[in-house]
Design a protein around this motif. Structure first.
Motif, PDB file in Angstrom:
ATOM      1  N   ILE A  24       0.837  -1.207   0.000  1.00  0.00           N
ATOM      2  CA  ILE A  24       0.000   0.000   0.000  1.00  0.00           C
ATOM      3  C   ILE A  24       0.868   1.252   0.000  1.00  0.00           C
ATOM      4  CG2 ILE A  24      -1.663   1.351   1.351  1.00  0.00           C
ATOM      5  CD1 ILE A  24      -2.810  -1.439   2.254  1.00  0.00           C
ATOM      6  N   VAL A  25       1.869   1.294   0.882  1.00  0.00           N
ATOM      7  CA  VAL A  25       2.722   2.482   0.978  1.00  0.00           C
ATOM      8  C   VAL A  25       3.543   2.667  -0.302  1.00  0.00           C
ATOM      9  CG1 VAL A  25       4.658   3.530   2.229  1.00  0.00           C
ATOM     10  CG2 VAL A  25       2.789   2.444   3.487  1.00  0.00           C
ATOM     11  N   ILE A  26       4.089   1.596  -0.825  1.00  0.00           N
ATOM     12  CA  ILE A  26       4.852   1.688  -2.078  1.00  0.00           C
ATOM     13  C   ILE A  26       3.934   2.164  -3.202  1.00  0.00           C
ATOM     14  CG2 ILE A  26       6.031   0.318  -3.843  1.00  0.00           C
ATOM     15  CD1 ILE A  26       7.213  -1.349  -1.466  1.00  0.00           C
ATOM     16  N   GLY A  27       2.712   1.652  -3.247  1.00  0.00           N
ATOM     17  CA  GLY A  27       1.751   2.098  -4.255  1.00  0.00           C
ATOM     18  C   GLY A  27       1.443   3.573  -4.151  1.00  0.00           C
ATOM     19  N   ILE A  28       1.278   4.058  -2.931  1.00  0.00           N
ATOM     20  CA  ILE A  28       1.013   5.483  -2.714  1.00  0.00           C
ATOM     21  C   ILE A  28       2.177   6.320  -3.228  1.00  0.00           C
ATOM     22  CG2 ILE A  28       0.803   7.278  -0.926  1.00  0.00           C
ATOM     23  CD1 ILE A  28      -0.786   5.142   0.741  1.00  0.00           C
ATOM     24  N   LYS A  29       3.388   5.930  -2.851  1.00  0.00           N
ATOM     25  CA  LYS A  29       4.575   6.697  -3.260  1.00  0.00           C
ATOM     26  C   LYS A  29       4.740   6.695  -4.787  1.00  0.00           C
ATOM     27  CE  LYS A  29       7.605   7.980  -0.855  1.00  0.00           C
ATOM     28  NZ  LYS A  29       7.895   9.365  -0.464  1.00  0.00           N
ATOM     29  N   ASN A  74      -4.083  -1.875   9.012  1.00  0.00           N
ATOM     30  CA  ASN A  74      -4.104  -0.913  10.101  1.00  0.00           C
ATOM     31  C   ASN A  74      -3.698   0.440   9.511  1.00  0.00           C
ATOM     32  OD1 ASN A  74      -3.304   0.770  12.261  1.00  0.00           O
ATOM     33  ND2 ASN A  74      -2.857  -0.998  13.552  1.00  0.00           N
ATOM     34  N   LEU A  75      -4.655   1.370   9.429  1.00  0.00           N
ATOM     35  CA  LEU A  75      -4.382   2.666   8.806  1.00  0.00           C
ATOM     36  C   LEU A  75      -3.335   3.467   9.568  1.00  0.00           C
ATOM     37  CD1 LEU A  75      -8.001   3.643   7.705  1.00  0.00           C
ATOM     38  CD2 LEU A  75      -6.196   2.573   6.352  1.00  0.00           C
ATOM     39  N   SER A  76      -3.244   3.277  10.885  1.00  0.00           N
ATOM     40  CA  SER A  76      -2.201   3.955  11.665  1.00  0.00           C
ATOM     41  C   SER A  76      -0.825   3.453  11.263  1.00  0.00           C
ATOM     42  CB  SER A  76      -2.414   3.718  13.159  1.00  0.00           C
ATOM     43  OG  SER A  76      -3.615   4.289  13.582  1.00  0.00           O
ATOM     44  N   TRP A  77      -0.727   2.157  10.975  1.00  0.00           N
ATOM     45  CA  TRP A  77       0.552   1.584  10.545  1.00  0.00           C
ATOM     46  C   TRP A  77       0.922   2.117   9.158  1.00  0.00           C
ATOM     47  CZ3 TRP A  77       1.585  -4.399  10.136  1.00  0.00           C
ATOM     48  CH2 TRP A  77       2.959  -4.634  10.244  1.00  0.00           C
ATOM     49  N   ILE A  78      -0.072   2.234   8.281  1.00  0.00           N
ATOM     50  CA  ILE A  78       0.175   2.818   6.956  1.00  0.00           C
ATOM     51  C   ILE A  78       0.778   4.206   7.127  1.00  0.00           C
ATOM     52  CG2 ILE A  78      -0.929   3.708   4.838  1.00  0.00           C
ATOM     53  CD1 ILE A  78      -0.801   0.664   4.918  1.00  0.00           C
ATOM     54  N   HIS A  79       0.194   4.991   8.018  1.00  0.00           N
ATOM     55  CA  HIS A  79       0.703   6.351   8.255  1.00  0.00           C
ATOM     56  C   HIS A  79       2.146   6.317   8.765  1.00  0.00           C
ATOM     57  CE1 HIS A  79       0.639  10.598   9.148  1.00  0.00           C
ATOM     58  NE2 HIS A  79       1.013  10.326  10.391  1.00  0.00           N
ATOM     59  N   ASP A  98      -0.407   0.456  18.169  1.00  0.00           N
ATOM     60  CA  ASP A  98      -1.604  -0.114  18.760  1.00  0.00           C
ATOM     61  C   ASP A  98      -2.826   0.460  18.062  1.00  0.00           C
ATOM     62  OD1 ASP A  98      -0.167  -1.584  20.598  1.00  0.00           O
ATOM     63  OD2 ASP A  98      -0.218   0.010  22.103  1.00  0.00           O
ATOM     64  N   GLY A  99      -3.860  -0.283  18.057  1.00  0.00           N
ATOM     65  CA  GLY A  99      -5.091   0.170  17.422  1.00  0.00           C
ATOM     66  C   GLY A  99      -5.742  -0.988  16.706  1.00  0.00           C
ATOM     67  N   HIS A 100      -6.936  -0.756  16.316  1.00  0.00           N
ATOM     68  CA  HIS A 100      -7.687  -1.799  15.635  1.00  0.00           C
ATOM     69  C   HIS A 100      -7.413  -1.754  14.149  1.00  0.00           C
ATOM     70  CE1 HIS A 100      -9.808  -2.580  19.318  1.00  0.00           C
ATOM     71  NE2 HIS A 100     -10.059  -1.290  19.426  1.00  0.00           N
ATOM     72  N   PRO A 101      -7.179  -2.913  13.549  1.00  0.00           N
ATOM     73  CA  PRO A 101      -6.988  -2.916  12.109  1.00  0.00           C
ATOM     74  C   PRO A 101      -8.296  -2.558  11.398  1.00  0.00           C
ATOM     75  CG  PRO A 101      -6.927  -5.155  12.982  1.00  0.00           C
ATOM     76  CD  PRO A 101      -7.071  -4.222  14.143  1.00  0.00           C
ATOM     77  N   HIS A 102      -8.163  -1.922  10.281  1.00  0.00           N
ATOM     78  CA  HIS A 102      -9.334  -1.549   9.485  1.00  0.00           C
ATOM     79  C   HIS A 102      -9.177  -2.190   8.112  1.00  0.00           C
ATOM     80  CE1 HIS A 102     -10.417   1.459  12.470  1.00  0.00           C
ATOM     81  NE2 HIS A 102      -9.147   1.769  12.507  1.00  0.00           N
ATOM     82  N   GLN A 103     -10.258  -2.658   7.566  1.00  0.00           N
ATOM     83  CA  GLN A 103     -10.202  -3.253   6.242  1.00  0.00           C
ATOM     84  C   GLN A 103      -9.775  -2.168   5.264  1.00  0.00           C
ATOM     85  OE1 GLN A 103     -10.447  -6.450   5.705  1.00  0.00           O
ATOM     86  NE2 GLN A 103      -9.995  -6.212   3.562  1.00  0.00           N
ATOM     87  N   ASN A 104      -8.833  -2.482   4.431  1.00  0.00           N
ATOM     88  CA  ASN A 104      -8.299  -1.537   3.480  1.00  0.00           C
ATOM     89  C   ASN A 104      -9.318  -1.226   2.395  1.00  0.00           C
ATOM     90  OD1 ASN A 104      -6.617  -0.030   1.913  1.00  0.00           O
ATOM     91  ND2 ASN A 104      -5.652  -1.780   0.951  1.00  0.00           N
ATOM     92  N   PRO A 105      -9.558   0.077   2.116  1.00  0.00           N
ATOM     93  CA  PRO A 105     -10.459   0.434   1.051  1.00  0.00           C
ATOM     94  C   PRO A 105      -9.856   0.201  -0.338  1.00  0.00           C
ATOM     95  CG  PRO A 105      -9.539   2.404   2.029  1.00  0.00           C
ATOM     96  CD  PRO A 105      -9.054   1.227   2.830  1.00  0.00           C
ATOM     97  N   VAL A 106      -8.548  -0.019  -0.389  1.00  0.00           N
ATOM     98  CA  VAL A 106      -7.871  -0.263  -1.671  1.00  0.00           C
ATOM     99  C   VAL A 106      -7.940  -1.747  -1.979  1.00  0.00           C
ATOM    100  CG1 VAL A 106      -5.673  -0.079  -2.885  1.00  0.00           C
ATOM    101  CG2 VAL A 106      -6.296   1.643  -1.192  1.00  0.00           C
ATOM    102  N   PRO A 107      -8.362  -2.148  -3.195  1.00  0.00           N
ATOM    103  CA  PRO A 107      -8.444  -3.575  -3.503  1.00  0.00           C
ATOM    104  C   PRO A 107      -7.095  -4.252  -3.527  1.00  0.00           C
ATOM    105  CG  PRO A 107      -9.068  -2.220  -5.421  1.00  0.00           C
ATOM    106  CD  PRO A 107      -8.755  -1.308  -4.284  1.00  0.00           C
TER     107      PRO A 107
END
Length: 107
Positions: A24-29, A74-79, A98-107
């Motif tokens: 995800i992060v590599i894709g964003i960059k 986990n969107l916090s981890w992505i950040h 720490d935090g709850h993982p969230h389903q990624n909106p990106v396929p």
């Protein structure tokens, strides 16, 4: 375990969950046409060492997952990973916040 392959030259295994976050992060960059370093510690079986690659929009990347389910994101981890990728040192394994993982909106 999943496998990240870079330009058919470098291939390394990561846990599927970690690999998904890297993807995800590599894709964003790369979507932003930003090049950056990506570094990791090599497995002890190849000797205690560290590898760094220069990732750029023209690089051939392969993300191969061996698990049958897409890992939760986990969107916090992505950040946190994005912040690392934006630094001079580049993208590297950082602990999952720490935090709850969230389903990624990106396929």
């Amino acid at each position: 375990m999943g496998r990240f392959t870079y330009d058919r030259v470098v291939s390394v295994e990561f846990d599927d969950r970690m690999l998904r976050h890297f993807q995800i992060v590599i894709g964003i960059k790369l979507h932003r046409h930003e090049a950056f370093f990506f570094s990791w510690e090599d497995h002890q079986s190849v000797g205690k060492s560290r590898t760094s690659i220069w990732v750029h929009p023209g690089a051939l990347l392969l993300f191969k997952y061996y698990g049958s389910k897409s890992p939760q994101v986990n969107l916090s981890w992505i950040h946190s990973l994005e912040l690392a990728a934006n630094s001079g040192a580049g993208l590297a394994c950082v602990p999952e916040p720490d935090g709850h993982p969230h389903q990624n909106p990106v396929p």
